[in-house]
Design a protein around this motif. Structure first.
Motif, mmCIF file in Angstrom:
data_model
loop_
_atom_site.group_PDB
_atom_site.id
_atom_site.type_symbol
_atom_site.label_atom_id
_atom_site.label_comp_id
_atom_site.label_asym_id
_atom_site.label_seq_id
_atom_site.Cartn_x
_atom_site.Cartn_y
_atom_site.Cartn_z
ATOM 1 N N GLY A 252 42.632 43.765 35.648
ATOM 2 C CA GLY A 252 43.648 44.784 35.916
ATOM 3 C C GLY A 252 44.234 44.612 37.307
ATOM 4 N N LYS A 253 43.375 44.311 38.277
ATOM 5 C CA LYS A 253 43.835 44.104 39.653
ATOM 6 C C LYS A 253 44.732 42.875 39.746
ATOM 7 C CE LYS A 253 41.998 44.310 44.347
ATOM 8 N NZ LYS A 253 40.789 44.542 45.160
ATOM 9 N N ARG A 254 44.313 41.803 39.075
ATOM 10 C CA ARG A 254 45.094 40.562 39.117
ATOM 11 C C ARG A 254 46.458 40.756 38.459
ATOM 12 N NH1 ARG A 254 40.729 36.139 37.117
ATOM 13 N NH2 ARG A 254 42.306 34.616 37.700
ATOM 14 N N LEU A 255 46.467 41.439 37.328
ATOM 15 C CA LEU A 255 47.730 41.671 36.627
ATOM 16 C C LEU A 255 48.660 42.576 37.429
ATOM 17 C CD1 LEU A 255 46.595 42.111 32.912
ATOM 18 C CD2 LEU A 255 48.044 40.296 33.828
ATOM 19 N N ALA A 256 48.076 43.604 38.062
ATOM 20 C CA ALA A 256 48.897 44.532 38.845
ATOM 21 C C ALA A 256 49.641 43.792 39.945
ATOM 22 C CB ALA A 256 48.027 45.639 39.437
ATOM 23 N N HIS A 257 48.947 42.883 40.626
ATOM 24 C CA HIS A 257 49.594 42.108 41.684
ATOM 25 C C HIS A 257 50.666 41.190 41.107
ATOM 26 C CE1 HIS A 257 47.333 43.009 45.413
ATOM 27 N NE2 HIS A 257 46.426 43.432 44.555
ATOM 28 N N ASN A 258 50.400 40.637 39.938
ATOM 29 C CA ASN A 258 51.386 39.774 39.291
ATOM 30 C C ASN A 258 52.612 40.562 38.850
ATOM 31 O OD1 ASN A 258 52.214 38.357 36.356
ATOM 32 N ND2 ASN A 258 51.936 36.953 38.074
ATOM 33 N N PHE A 259 52.393 41.827 38.425
ATOM 34 C CA PHE A 259 53.506 42.681 38.001
ATOM 35 C C PHE A 259 54.418 43.006 39.188
ATOM 36 C CE2 PHE A 259 50.687 44.658 34.475
ATOM 37 C CZ PHE A 259 50.904 43.542 33.680
ATOM 38 N N ILE A 260 53.800 43.167 40.381
ATOM 39 C CA ILE A 260 54.559 43.508 41.574
ATOM 40 C C ILE A 260 55.559 42.408 41.910
ATOM 41 C CG2 ILE A 260 54.376 43.855 44.084
ATOM 42 C CD1 ILE A 260 51.641 45.205 43.495
ATOM 43 N N SER A 261 55.119 41.165 41.786
ATOM 44 C CA SER A 261 56.000 40.039 42.110
ATOM 45 C C SER A 261 55.576 38.806 41.338
ATOM 46 C CB SER A 261 55.952 39.742 43.608
ATOM 47 O OG SER A 261 56.629 38.532 43.894
ATOM 48 N N ASN A 262 56.563 38.074 40.815
ATOM 49 C CA ASN A 262 56.279 36.816 40.130
ATOM 50 C C ASN A 262 55.758 35.759 41.095
ATOM 51 O OD1 ASN A 262 57.057 37.768 37.612
ATOM 52 N ND2 ASN A 262 59.198 37.192 37.911
ATOM 53 N N ASN A 263 55.934 36.006 42.389
ATOM 54 C CA ASN A 263 55.454 35.056 43.395
ATOM 55 C C ASN A 263 53.944 35.125 43.582
ATOM 56 O OD1 ASN A 263 58.026 34.204 43.800
ATOM 57 N ND2 ASN A 263 58.258 34.972 45.883
ATOM 58 N N ILE A 264 53.325 36.231 43.175
ATOM 59 C CA ILE A 264 51.874 36.364 43.280
ATOM 60 C C ILE A 264 51.272 35.818 41.994
ATOM 61 C CG2 ILE A 264 49.942 37.942 43.643
ATOM 62 C CD1 ILE A 264 52.012 39.847 44.995
ATOM 63 N N LEU A 265 50.744 34.594 42.074
ATOM 64 C CA LEU A 265 50.296 33.889 40.878
ATOM 65 C C LEU A 265 48.888 34.283 40.446
ATOM 66 C CD1 LEU A 265 51.619 30.335 41.833
ATOM 67 C CD2 LEU A 265 52.793 32.127 40.537
ATOM 68 N N ASP A 266 48.030 34.554 41.416
ATOM 69 C CA ASP A 266 46.659 34.939 41.074
ATOM 70 C C ASP A 266 46.059 35.740 42.227
ATOM 71 O OD1 ASP A 266 44.396 35.200 39.565
ATOM 72 O OD2 ASP A 266 43.915 33.075 39.478
ATOM 73 N N TYR A 267 45.042 36.541 41.899
ATOM 74 C CA TYR A 267 44.429 37.429 42.886
ATOM 75 C C TYR A 267 42.966 37.604 42.493
ATOM 76 C CZ TYR A 267 44.616 41.170 46.408
ATOM 77 O OH TYR A 267 44.452 41.942 47.537
ATOM 78 N N LEU A 268 42.071 37.181 43.366
ATOM 79 C CA LEU A 268 40.651 37.221 43.032
ATOM 80 C C LEU A 268 39.883 37.995 44.086
ATOM 81 C CD1 LEU A 268 38.388 36.130 41.153
ATOM 82 C CD2 LEU A 268 38.244 34.159 42.669
ATOM 83 N N GLU A 269 39.162 39.013 43.629
ATOM 84 C CA GLU A 269 38.376 39.855 44.532
ATOM 85 C C GLU A 269 37.118 39.115 44.969
ATOM 86 O OE1 GLU A 269 36.333 43.483 43.013
ATOM 87 O OE2 GLU A 269 37.836 44.516 44.203
ATOM 88 N N LEU A 270 36.897 39.022 46.288
ATOM 89 C CA LEU A 270 35.703 38.366 46.814
ATOM 90 C C LEU A 270 34.609 39.375 47.148
ATOM 91 C CD1 LEU A 270 37.395 35.807 49.253
ATOM 92 C CD2 LEU A 270 36.531 35.376 46.949
ATOM 93 N N SER A 271 35.014 40.570 47.553
ATOM 94 C CA SER A 271 34.077 41.652 47.873
ATOM 95 C C SER A 271 34.838 42.959 47.701
ATOM 96 C CB SER A 271 33.554 41.515 49.305
ATOM 97 O OG SER A 271 34.594 41.747 50.233
#
Length: 222
Positions: free
Chosen positions: A126-145
């Motif tokens: 859900g977090k990764r998709l939300a960032h992708n929805f905000i901008s097509n430039n955000i390709l991936d988002y991975l939580e480290l902590s």
């Protein structure tokens, strides 16, 4: 070198996906579920597939579960079974136990009882998709902590033609560019004075609050 051996307990959508991917990568995988139909589905995919109640300690001992270096507990809705299975696996000496959490409360319990890694696929996706929805430039988002992440972002219009020195992302946003992907090449030691191209992808790591500022000011095109 001997390949790491995996066991996947729970062959639903999440566990089944892990089992398939590991098998396709040529890793030895034992697929486990109490549902005969699910086990039959994976008997020609995994190295071995067995029908078993993972809350039965004797059954886990019989299949030599302690010999597996990494066991993934991907049990679906039965939180009690997930917790009990995790306790048994750690008691039997399994080196690494990764468990799928259903919710934050479940995650807290798993951490307290010794799970080596807790994953929350629905929340993380859900977090990764939300960032992708905000901008097509955000390709991936991975939580480290809880408060740090790593993002894969396509260079925005505001960054094209500028160097890392000019942008000074670390000083201005508190984030670090750890690599630049250019086509099929990944440069993990990017030259600070190289001009960025429109098709470059930056691998950026930092605190969530800093990444958010970086995305809003430089990544998201107006």
């Amino acid at each position: 070198m001997k390949k790491k051996e995996f066991a996947v307990i729970g062959l639903g959508r999440f566990g089944g996906s892990i089992c398939r991917e590991l098998s396709e990568e040529g890793m030895p995988v034992l697929a486990i579920d109490s549902d005969e139909d699910k086990v039959n589905e994976f008997k020609n995919i995994a190295s071995h597939a067995v029908i078993l109640d993972s809350t039965d300690e004797d059954s886990l001992k019989e299949i030599g579960i302690s010999n597996f270096e990494h066991v993934i507990v991907a049990i679906g809705e039965n939180i009690q079974a997930s917790i009990l299975t995790t306790v048994i696996l750690k008691d039997l000496g399994v080196k690494k136990v990764t468990v799928k959490a259903q919710n934050d409360y479940h995650e807290k319990i798993l951490n307290k009882i010794g799970a080596d890694q807790v994953v929350h696929p629905e929340r993380d996706m859900g977090k990764r998709l939300a960032h992708n929805f905000i901008s097509n430039n955000i390709l991936d988002y991975l939580e480290l902590s809880d408060d740090h992440s790593i993002a894969e972002v396509k260079v925005g219009k505001k960054m094209v033609g500028k160097s890392l020195v000019e942008l000074d992302i670390r000083a201005n946003y508190g984030c670090n560019v750890v690599a630049i992907k250019r086509g099929k090449e990944i440069n993990v030691s990017p030259q600070a004075d190289d001009a960025l191209r429109g098709d470059d992808v930056l691998i950026v790591i930092g605190a969530d609050i800093d990444l958010s500022r970086f995305e809003k000011h430089l990544v998201i095109d107006d």
